[in-house]
Scaffold this active site. Structure first.
Site, mmCIF file in Angstrom:
data_model
loop_
_atom_site.group_PDB
_atom_site.id
_atom_site.type_symbol
_atom_site.label_atom_id
_atom_site.label_comp_id
_atom_site.label_asym_id
_atom_site.label_seq_id
_atom_site.Cartn_x
_atom_site.Cartn_y
_atom_site.Cartn_z
ATOM 1 N N HIS A 1 0.854 -1.185 0.000
ATOM 2 C CA HIS A 1 0.000 0.000 0.000
ATOM 3 C C HIS A 1 0.891 1.236 0.000
ATOM 4 O O HIS A 1 2.125 1.114 -0.068
ATOM 5 C CB HIS A 1 -0.964 -0.028 1.196
ATOM 6 C CG HIS A 1 -0.275 -0.286 2.517
ATOM 7 N ND1 HIS A 1 0.635 0.599 3.059
ATOM 8 C CD2 HIS A 1 -0.344 -1.329 3.384
ATOM 9 C CE1 HIS A 1 1.073 0.132 4.210
ATOM 10 N NE2 HIS A 1 0.514 -1.054 4.432
ATOM 11 N N GLY B 1 1.944 3.084 2.204
ATOM 12 C CA GLY B 1 2.988 3.079 3.236
ATOM 13 C C GLY B 1 4.257 2.436 2.693
ATOM 14 O O GLY B 1 5.366 2.972 2.832
ATOM 15 N N HIS B 2 4.090 1.267 2.038
ATOM 16 C CA HIS B 2 5.261 0.592 1.454
ATOM 17 C C HIS B 2 5.867 1.455 0.346
ATOM 18 O O HIS B 2 7.078 1.553 0.225
ATOM 19 C CB HIS B 2 4.855 -0.757 0.840
ATOM 20 C CG HIS B 2 4.323 -1.746 1.838
ATOM 21 N ND1 HIS B 2 2.998 -2.094 1.898
ATOM 22 C CD2 HIS B 2 4.943 -2.452 2.807
ATOM 23 C CE1 HIS B 2 2.819 -2.986 2.853
ATOM 24 N NE2 HIS B 2 3.981 -3.217 3.435
ATOM 25 N N GLY C 1 8.994 0.909 8.774
ATOM 26 C CA GLY C 1 8.016 1.920 9.183
ATOM 27 C C GLY C 1 7.980 2.094 10.702
ATOM 28 O O GLY C 1 8.141 1.135 11.454
ATOM 29 N N LYS C 2 7.754 3.352 11.108
ATOM 30 C CA LYS C 2 7.628 3.645 12.545
ATOM 31 C C LYS C 2 6.321 3.103 13.114
ATOM 32 O O LYS C 2 6.145 3.056 14.324
ATOM 33 C CB LYS C 2 7.661 5.160 12.754
ATOM 34 C CG LYS C 2 9.039 5.774 12.656
ATOM 35 C CD LYS C 2 8.874 7.264 12.855
ATOM 36 C CE LYS C 2 10.140 7.966 13.181
ATOM 37 N NZ LYS C 2 9.885 9.404 13.451
ATOM 38 N N ASP D 1 5.265 0.106 13.077
ATOM 39 C CA ASP D 1 5.635 -1.094 13.837
ATOM 40 C C ASP D 1 6.835 -0.720 14.714
ATOM 41 O O ASP D 1 7.953 -1.190 14.493
ATOM 42 C CB ASP D 1 5.969 -2.238 12.885
ATOM 43 C CG ASP D 1 4.749 -2.663 12.097
ATOM 44 O OD1 ASP D 1 3.719 -2.958 12.722
ATOM 45 O OD2 ASP D 1 4.812 -2.676 10.859
ATOM 46 N N LEU E 1 -2.120 3.350 7.648
ATOM 47 C CA LEU E 1 -2.186 2.331 6.596
ATOM 48 C C LEU E 1 -1.624 1.009 7.115
ATOM 49 O O LEU E 1 -0.604 0.988 7.793
ATOM 50 C CB LEU E 1 -1.394 2.779 5.365
ATOM 51 C CG LEU E 1 -1.883 4.028 4.647
ATOM 52 C CD1 LEU E 1 -1.165 4.194 3.320
ATOM 53 C CD2 LEU E 1 -3.376 3.984 4.407
ATOM 54 N N SER E 2 -2.314 -0.061 6.784
ATOM 55 C CA SER E 2 -1.883 -1.400 7.192
ATOM 56 C C SER E 2 -2.477 -2.402 6.214
ATOM 57 O O SER E 2 -3.604 -2.219 5.734
ATOM 58 C CB SER E 2 -2.409 -1.701 8.603
ATOM 59 O OG SER E 2 -2.387 -3.089 8.841
#
Ligand code: PAF
Length: 273
Positions: A31, A33-34, A144-145, A147, A181-182
């Site tokens: 998504h 985020g990636h 990502g922050k 996680d 986003l996840s």
């Protein structure tokens, strides 16, 4: 973009390419985020490698390994359009043998919060990340922050095992209404998605309380709990950047983390203060 399924082949190719290598490990279902991690890797490195591997060792028995979203075709397109040079797509038997060396997460900070609700999860994460870092030997690896505990434990592993890689923490990407986003957001029904907004809303509340001068962790947690009602909260904590509980927020050294269950989906989010 070259797609590679063999670890040895990728290692051989990457040994021959010159310049810096930026690496983005993922479990797919990519998504925005990636994409933001990939873009950051693209701007900071000569070569960009992305891996997509749904790592079985980080799923506990009864978790969503079998139904974890898999979108190989769409993921390939996203990688291609984002300027990825090498996409590593190993099968499980390429990454794991039988009865092999396994990394143990730190016994305290690997078994609190996410590690308490999912005991053993971080050992699986660290094992696969260590393998991937050895295969790719990147100059920089991007995480990502969102996680935050995973990021912290990976940074610890890199320090503890003297790995020669820079870990680059990347900002959490959000929908316009605040939802982080996840890949697991696809599990949410329309109603649940609305409920899930309480998570980011509670974190915004924490930020505004701190801005107004409220630094006491207990008071912040109390106010957040009310905002989160009636969600089932797995944990809600104020920690320092070493993941130790703190009574008072220290600006520049604090993370507020929440994990809540929405419907049957476990969602986590945090803010760095
Ligand atoms: O954050 C993830 O997607 C995974 O935990 C990671 C780091 C790719 C390891 O499987």
């Amino acid at each position: 973009m070259q797609i590679i399924t063999s670890a040895k082949e990728l290692q051989t190719i990457l040994k021959q390419v010159g310049g810096t290598v930026g690496f983005v490990p993922t479990m797919g279902a990519l998504h925005e985020g990636h994409v933001s991690l990939i873009k950051q890797a693209r701007t900071q490195n000569d070569v960009v490698v992305v891996s997509i591997f749904v790592n079985p060792t980080q799923f506990l028995q009864g978790e969503d390994l079998d139904k974890y979203p898999r979108k190989e075709e769409a993921d390939r397109k996203i990688c291609e359009l984002s300027g990825v040079d090498y996409l590593f797509l190993p099968q499980v038997d390429e990454m794991y043998g039988k009865d092999e060396v396994f990394v143990e997460a730190p016994l305290v900070r690997g078994y609190i919060l996410e590690g308490a609700t999912r005991p053993g999860h971080f050992s699986g994460v660290l094992t696969v990340v260590l393998k991937l870092l050895h295969i790719v030997s990147p100059s920089r690896a991007y995480f990502g922050k969102k996680d935050a505990q995973q990021l912290f434990l990976i940074e610890e592993m890199v320090r503890n095992l003297f790995l020669d890689v820079e870990i680059v923490p990347c900002e959490t990407m959000r929908e316009s209404d605040g939802l982080a986003l996840s890949s697991r957001n696809v599990y949410l029904s329309k109603e649940e998605r609305k409920e899930a907004l309480k998570i980011s809303s509670s974190l915004n509340l924490a930020r505004s309380l701190v801005t107004k001068g409220e630094l006491e962790s207990e008071k912040i947690i109390e106010a957040m709990k009310k905002r989160l009602e009636p969600l089932e909260v797995e944990y809600l904590v104020v920690v320092n950047r070493r993941f130790e509980s703190i009574k008072q927020v220290v600006i520049g050294d604090t993370i507020v983390l929440v994990e809540a269950i929405v419907g049957s989906t476990r969602l986590l989010d945090n803010i760095w203060l």
